[in-house]
Design an enzyme around this catalytic site. Structure first.
Site, mmCIF file in Angstrom:
data_model
loop_
_atom_site.group_PDB
_atom_site.id
_atom_site.type_symbol
_atom_site.label_atom_id
_atom_site.label_comp_id
_atom_site.label_asym_id
_atom_site.label_seq_id
_atom_site.Cartn_x
_atom_site.Cartn_y
_atom_site.Cartn_z
ATOM 1 N N LYS A 110 -10.601 1.936 19.108
ATOM 2 C CA LYS A 110 -10.267 2.796 17.976
ATOM 3 C C LYS A 110 -11.510 3.064 17.133
ATOM 4 O O LYS A 110 -11.750 4.183 16.670
ATOM 5 C CB LYS A 110 -9.178 2.114 17.139
ATOM 6 C CG LYS A 110 -8.828 2.808 15.829
ATOM 7 C CD LYS A 110 -7.885 3.978 16.031
ATOM 8 C CE LYS A 110 -7.688 4.788 14.786
ATOM 9 N NZ LYS A 110 -6.478 4.663 14.078
ATOM 10 N N GLY B 203 -0.154 4.364 0.154
ATOM 11 C CA GLY B 203 -0.831 5.541 0.708
ATOM 12 C C GLY B 203 0.012 6.162 1.812
ATOM 13 O O GLY B 203 1.163 5.752 2.039
ATOM 14 N N GLU C 33 -13.923 6.565 4.562
ATOM 15 C CA GLU C 33 -13.953 5.229 5.160
ATOM 16 C C GLU C 33 -15.229 5.013 5.985
ATOM 17 O O GLU C 33 -15.229 4.243 6.937
ATOM 18 C CB GLU C 33 -12.724 5.030 6.045
ATOM 19 C CG GLU C 33 -11.441 4.880 5.249
ATOM 20 C CD GLU C 33 -10.331 4.286 6.107
ATOM 21 O OE1 GLU C 33 -10.131 3.068 6.046
ATOM 22 O OE2 GLU C 33 -9.686 5.062 6.840
ATOM 23 N N GLY D 56 0.808 -1.216 0.000
ATOM 24 C CA GLY D 56 0.000 0.000 0.000
ATOM 25 C C GLY D 56 0.841 1.264 0.000
ATOM 26 O O GLY D 56 1.562 1.541 0.952
ATOM 27 N N ASN E 136 -8.708 0.504 9.465
ATOM 28 C CA ASN E 136 -9.747 1.006 10.361
ATOM 29 C C ASN E 136 -10.920 0.044 10.371
ATOM 30 O O ASN E 136 -11.158 -0.655 9.395
ATOM 31 C CB ASN E 136 -10.230 2.383 9.897
ATOM 32 C CG ASN E 136 -9.375 3.485 10.458
ATOM 33 O OD1 ASN E 136 -8.946 3.422 11.604
ATOM 34 N ND2 ASN E 136 -9.123 4.514 9.655
ATOM 35 N N ASN F 169 -13.094 6.637 16.158
ATOM 36 C CA ASN F 169 -13.256 7.011 14.751
ATOM 37 C C ASN F 169 -14.719 7.263 14.394
ATOM 38 O O ASN F 169 -15.014 8.103 13.548
ATOM 39 C CB ASN F 169 -12.731 5.893 13.848
ATOM 40 C CG ASN F 169 -11.227 5.949 13.682
ATOM 41 O OD1 ASN F 169 -10.600 6.960 13.974
ATOM 42 N ND2 ASN F 169 -10.645 4.864 13.224
ATOM 43 N N ASN G 148 -14.466 11.301 13.465
ATOM 44 C CA ASN G 148 -14.397 11.431 12.008
ATOM 45 C C ASN G 148 -15.672 12.014 11.395
ATOM 46 O O ASN G 148 -15.611 13.051 10.738
ATOM 47 C CB ASN G 148 -14.061 10.071 11.385
ATOM 48 C CG ASN G 148 -12.580 9.930 11.109
ATOM 49 O OD1 ASN G 148 -12.005 10.741 10.401
ATOM 50 N ND2 ASN G 148 -11.962 8.923 11.678
#
Lengths: 296, 296
Positions: free
Chosen positions: B180, B9, B259, B7, B101, B184, B188
């Site tokens: 987490k 990113g 996401e 990845g 995530n 999030n 978020n």
């Protein structure tokens, strides 16, 4: 007929212009400056077709309102409390018409001495662009219902100006106010949060799901209202005003105080009285209060 | 130790730089163009103090990943499904570390042949500014837990680079991922809806009420997690990242896919399995999906 109009906002100016075609209108403004510019230059109304100047007499002193045949109170609901003392001393035989959003003012009306009181909801789209200028963005209806007293005192209205400034009389004031409140509770805050025109709430399928969810929750505390009918009406409003910014979005964008207390605050108050919790409505209410704080 | 990272990113590049200080790192990118620029110019990492160039070997062909001592999968959760076929054919004795995530990928992991699998959550603030450039905006921790297999395979990590790129081992992977996910799920979407930096969620008292309401609802479907502790942790995150834009706000502002499915979608899925309805979470989920549609 002699009509007094209290409030130099967009709606007060709109009523002043159209009603002055048939009646002797006196407009009461909060500031002398606004009264002066209206007396000097008139009220300029523009719509998609044309600009028209209306000559209207304006004052900023409450005493000038004595001896009217009807007084229309066109201030925002949050400004109503400061007017109540002055309304108390107006003649008991002068009919009053209140055109505020929400239902919170109903309990105030009980305490007034006037025999005949009407309530109304305004569906026009109108923006104030200058102290004496308005833009009539959407031709709507003014809904009227008797709160108490004599309906016939009102008969003058629908005659003559029905085609350009229509009124509709409703038998049940609660039903009329509740339907408007439900529509305002959904369309206003959601467009303000998403920063979109009214039409997006039905065009974007995810926003439409949110609209339906909030509508279901709000409508649940108004068993007097048919939820299916009220949802259909809400969709129609989004459709017919699809290019409009709601007043709440407009207030947030311009850093002005919104009517969230009169609208969602009133729904939450009503729900509390009924012993019901409205989680989504509560969240949306706080979201708008928070955005108001960031933008003002 | 030979470490493969999948990845290219922001997070994949971040791991590539710091781990290359101690290990032989191979980075697998999706495009050959990105691999070429990294092989030619290295990865440039900037933070508040300095710019550093790291020489990392990059490929875009999966075959190059054979015979690693550890493979870290650093793609977004929504890109994971397309990788699963290739992960299946990696040697069964190669440990894998998944840093996505959400919790939706856990059910995928069950189906993999690898004996040792770790899961992780990344608390670093990092932005990709070019194909080979990242800005490390916030030094955080990488949390690791064993999903299955042998914990000792992982012992290499905390040695040597603990001061600049710390890892923390957790005993219970579910607890780690759930905590987490809860954070999030609140920070978020709310920052994305209100278009504010993380700190505003605790500075604006109305937004703070919304944060608490959404937290209570989300935490209610994770009885394994102490809600008081998780709320305190969330407040700390808002405090320590108060000047940061959350990844979801950043995605919405840049018209990128968010996401939201891996985060709120996973919470709603989990709630459904538990037979619970989460009205506010549902509303927020649809709001973000709607905003995503408007911005992309």
């Amino acid at each position: 007929m002699k009509i007094g109009i209290i409030g130099g906002g967009a709606v007060g100016l709109l009523f002043s212009t159209y009603l002055s075609l048939q009646h002797k209108v006196i407009l009461l403004t909060r500031t002398q400056a606004q009264a002066s510019v209206i007396n000097e230059k008139g009220i300029l109304l523009s719509n998609s077709n044309r600009n028209i100047k209306y000559d209207v007499t304006a004052y900023s002193k409450f005493e000038k309102l004595e001896k009217q045949d009807l007084i229309i109170i066109a201030v925002k609901q949050y400004d109503l409390a400061s007017l109540m003392k002055q309304l108390m001393i107006l003649p008991a035989d002068t009919p009053l018409l209140f055109i505020q959003n929400g239902i919170g003012h109903i309990k105030f009306l009980e305490t007034l001495p006037q025999e005949t009181i009407y309530v109304g909801t305004v569906e026009h789209g109108v923006k104030k662009t200058e102290e004496n200028q308005i833009h009539h963005t959407g031709l709507g209806i003014t809904n009227i219902a008797l709160f108490r007293g004599v309906r016939e005192k009102f008969t003058c209205f629908p005659i003559g100006i029905a085609d350009v400034f229509p009124f509709r009389f409703h038998e049940n004031y609660k039903e009329m106010l509740f339907e408007k409140l439900i529509a305002n509770s959904v369309i206003n805050p959601l467009t303000a949060i998403f920063k979109v025109k009214n039409g997006k709430l039905i065009e974007n399928l995810h926003y439409y799901k949110v609209l339906k969810q909030l509508h279901t929750e709000v409508a649940s505390v108004f068993p007097e209202i048919n939820p299916k009918h009220s949802l259909e009406k809400m969709i129609q409003i989004c459709q017919s005003t699809k290019e409009n910014h709601s007043s709440m979005l407009s207030d947030i964008m311009h850093g002005r105080k919104t009517e969230v207390d009169a609208i969602l605050g009133a729904v939450l108050e009503h729900a509390k009285e009924m012993g019901q919790a409205l989680p989504v409505t509560t969240m949306i209410f706080e979201a708008i209060k928070g955005m108001e704080k960031e933008s003002i």
